[in-house]
Each structure stands twice: as C-alpha cells, then as structure tokens.
Design a protein around this motif. Structure first.
Motif, mmCIF file in Angstrom:
data_model
loop_
_atom_site.group_PDB
_atom_site.id
_atom_site.type_symbol
_atom_site.label_atom_id
_atom_site.label_comp_id
_atom_site.label_asym_id
_atom_site.label_seq_id
_atom_site.Cartn_x
_atom_site.Cartn_y
_atom_site.Cartn_z
ATOM 1 N N PHE A 15 0.837 -1.204 0.000
ATOM 2 C CA PHE A 15 0.000 0.000 0.000
ATOM 3 C C PHE A 15 0.873 1.257 0.000
ATOM 4 O O PHE A 15 0.645 2.183 -0.780
ATOM 5 C CB PHE A 15 -0.917 0.009 1.230
ATOM 6 C CG PHE A 15 -2.059 -0.949 1.152
ATOM 7 C CD1 PHE A 15 -3.256 -0.598 0.557
ATOM 8 C CD2 PHE A 15 -1.950 -2.216 1.689
ATOM 9 C CE1 PHE A 15 -4.319 -1.476 0.489
ATOM 10 C CE2 PHE A 15 -2.997 -3.111 1.629
ATOM 11 C CZ PHE A 15 -4.184 -2.745 1.029
ATOM 12 N N SER A 18 2.961 1.628 -3.332
ATOM 13 C CA SER A 18 2.109 2.071 -4.440
ATOM 14 C C SER A 18 1.672 3.516 -4.263
ATOM 15 O O SER A 18 1.561 4.256 -5.245
ATOM 16 C CB SER A 18 0.881 1.172 -4.550
ATOM 17 O OG SER A 18 1.262 -0.120 -4.899
ATOM 18 N N ALA A 19 1.430 3.931 -3.023
ATOM 19 C CA ALA A 19 1.053 5.323 -2.775
ATOM 20 C C ALA A 19 2.182 6.264 -3.183
ATOM 21 O O ALA A 19 1.930 7.310 -3.796
ATOM 22 C CB ALA A 19 0.696 5.517 -1.304
ATOM 23 N N ASP A 60 -6.002 7.836 -5.704
ATOM 24 C CA ASP A 60 -5.126 6.685 -5.506
ATOM 25 C C ASP A 60 -4.143 6.885 -4.357
ATOM 26 O O ASP A 60 -4.018 6.035 -3.473
ATOM 27 C CB ASP A 60 -4.374 6.384 -6.797
ATOM 28 C CG ASP A 60 -5.328 6.022 -7.922
ATOM 29 O OD1 ASP A 60 -6.412 5.497 -7.620
ATOM 30 O OD2 ASP A 60 -4.995 6.271 -9.091
ATOM 31 N N THR A 63 -5.986 7.241 -0.815
ATOM 32 C CA THR A 63 -6.644 5.986 -0.428
ATOM 33 C C THR A 63 -5.631 4.934 -0.025
ATOM 34 O O THR A 63 -5.762 4.297 1.027
ATOM 35 C CB THR A 63 -7.507 5.467 -1.591
ATOM 36 O OG1 THR A 63 -8.439 6.469 -1.954
ATOM 37 C CG2 THR A 63 -8.225 4.199 -1.206
ATOM 38 N N LEU A 64 -4.611 4.753 -0.840
ATOM 39 C CA LEU A 64 -3.605 3.738 -0.532
ATOM 40 C C LEU A 64 -2.810 4.085 0.725
ATOM 41 O O LEU A 64 -2.487 3.202 1.529
ATOM 42 C CB LEU A 64 -2.668 3.549 -1.724
ATOM 43 C CG LEU A 64 -3.270 2.812 -2.902
ATOM 44 C CD1 LEU A 64 -2.372 2.935 -4.127
ATOM 45 C CD2 LEU A 64 -3.490 1.356 -2.558
ATOM 46 N N GLY A 68 -2.873 1.790 3.971
ATOM 47 C CA GLY A 68 -1.596 1.203 4.362
ATOM 48 C C GLY A 68 -1.196 1.548 5.780
ATOM 49 O O GLY A 68 -0.762 0.685 6.558
ATOM 50 N N PHE A 92 -6.237 -4.415 -1.758
ATOM 51 C CA PHE A 92 -5.143 -3.777 -2.504
ATOM 52 C C PHE A 92 -5.285 -4.058 -3.996
ATOM 53 O O PHE A 92 -5.158 -3.156 -4.829
ATOM 54 C CB PHE A 92 -3.796 -4.273 -1.987
ATOM 55 C CG PHE A 92 -2.634 -3.779 -2.789
ATOM 56 C CD1 PHE A 92 -2.245 -2.458 -2.723
ATOM 57 C CD2 PHE A 92 -1.937 -4.633 -3.622
ATOM 58 C CE1 PHE A 92 -1.175 -1.999 -3.468
ATOM 59 C CE2 PHE A 92 -0.869 -4.180 -4.366
ATOM 60 C CZ PHE A 92 -0.488 -2.874 -4.285
ATOM 61 N N ILE A 95 -8.218 -2.053 -5.472
ATOM 62 C CA ILE A 95 -7.901 -0.634 -5.633
ATOM 63 C C ILE A 95 -7.007 -0.430 -6.846
ATOM 64 O O ILE A 95 -7.196 0.499 -7.636
ATOM 65 C CB ILE A 95 -7.242 -0.084 -4.356
ATOM 66 C CG1 ILE A 95 -8.259 0.017 -3.243
ATOM 67 C CG2 ILE A 95 -6.614 1.291 -4.616
ATOM 68 C CD1 ILE A 95 -7.668 0.387 -1.920
ATOM 69 N N ARG A 96 -6.036 -1.308 -7.033
ATOM 70 C CA ARG A 96 -5.134 -1.189 -8.167
ATOM 71 C C ARG A 96 -5.873 -1.392 -9.494
ATOM 72 O O ARG A 96 -5.626 -0.682 -10.463
ATOM 73 C CB ARG A 96 -3.988 -2.201 -8.046
ATOM 74 C CG ARG A 96 -3.009 -1.922 -6.939
ATOM 75 C CD ARG A 96 -2.316 -0.616 -7.150
ATOM 76 N NE ARG A 96 -1.713 -0.576 -8.444
ATOM 77 C CZ ARG A 96 -0.431 -0.434 -8.694
ATOM 78 N NH1 ARG A 96 0.386 -0.293 -7.708
ATOM 79 N NH2 ARG A 96 0.031 -0.418 -9.912
ATOM 80 N N SER A 99 -8.067 1.652 -10.131
ATOM 81 C CA SER A 99 -7.320 2.874 -10.381
ATOM 82 C C SER A 99 -6.832 2.938 -11.834
ATOM 83 O O SER A 99 -6.469 4.000 -12.305
ATOM 84 C CB SER A 99 -6.131 2.995 -9.430
ATOM 85 O OG SER A 99 -5.178 1.993 -9.712
#
Length: 105
Positions: A15, A18-19, A60, A63-64, A68, A92, A95-96, A99
């Motif tokens: 998380f 990726s953020a 994105d 949220t991530l 996380g 996760f 969300i990916r 997104s």
C-alpha cells in the motif's frame, strides 16, 4: 516491552509503496500541466491526460496511504496479528484494478 513481543505486519508495505509511486506519477503529470499553462509545449503528452493528476494524487495516493497506515497501526495498537491478511491483499488488488480505469478511458 521487548521487540520480540511486537507483532510485525508486512501487509501495509505494498500500500505504502504504491502510494509513493502514485504521488510521483501525479506530480510529474502536474508539473507537465503547469508547464503547459505557462506556455511550454510538450509534444509527447496528450492534454486530455491532465485529469489523471487529480486521480493519482487524490483518489489513488490518499486511499492507498490511509489504508496502508491503517493496516500498519491498527494491529500494533492492539498488539495482535491482522486476522484476515488475505482480505487486505484483496482490497489492494481491487484498488489497483479500479485505479487503472481512468487511465484506460
């Protein structure tokens, strides 16, 4: 409390990583957008993808990051292991996948 008593949870790592990637991508798009507003012409970048700046930065990244940090802090405060880490990985993945919708459209 000794270090061996703390339950370490690595679910939050994808998380957070990726953020950070999304915030850098959104910042690059925002920088190109600002250059275009100031008159610089960048030939290889479509102007209709400037809306991705908001999507990457707000939707994105935030949220991530919130999820996380939540997955990292909540088990530490309660000093328990995360019960359903597979659901965290599923969230996760979802969300990916969602997104990528604005990128494709």
């Amino acid at each position: 409390m000794s270090e061996s008593n703390i339950k370490v949870n690595i679910v939050s790592k994808p998380f957070i990583i990726s953020a950070v990637i999304f915030v850098f991508a959104g910042s690059i798009i925002g920088s190109i957008w600002m250059m275009a507003l100031l008159g610089a012409e960048y030939v290889g970048f479509a102007s209709n993808s400037f809306s991705l700046h908001r999507t990457f930065q707000v939707d994105d990244f935030l949220t991530l990051l919130i999820m996380g940090v939540g997955y990292m802090i909540d088990p530490r405060f309660r000093n328990v292991k995360l019960s359903f880490s597979s659901l965290a990985y599923l969230s996760f993945a979802l969300i990916r996948v969602f997104s990528l919708g604005p990128c494709i459209a």
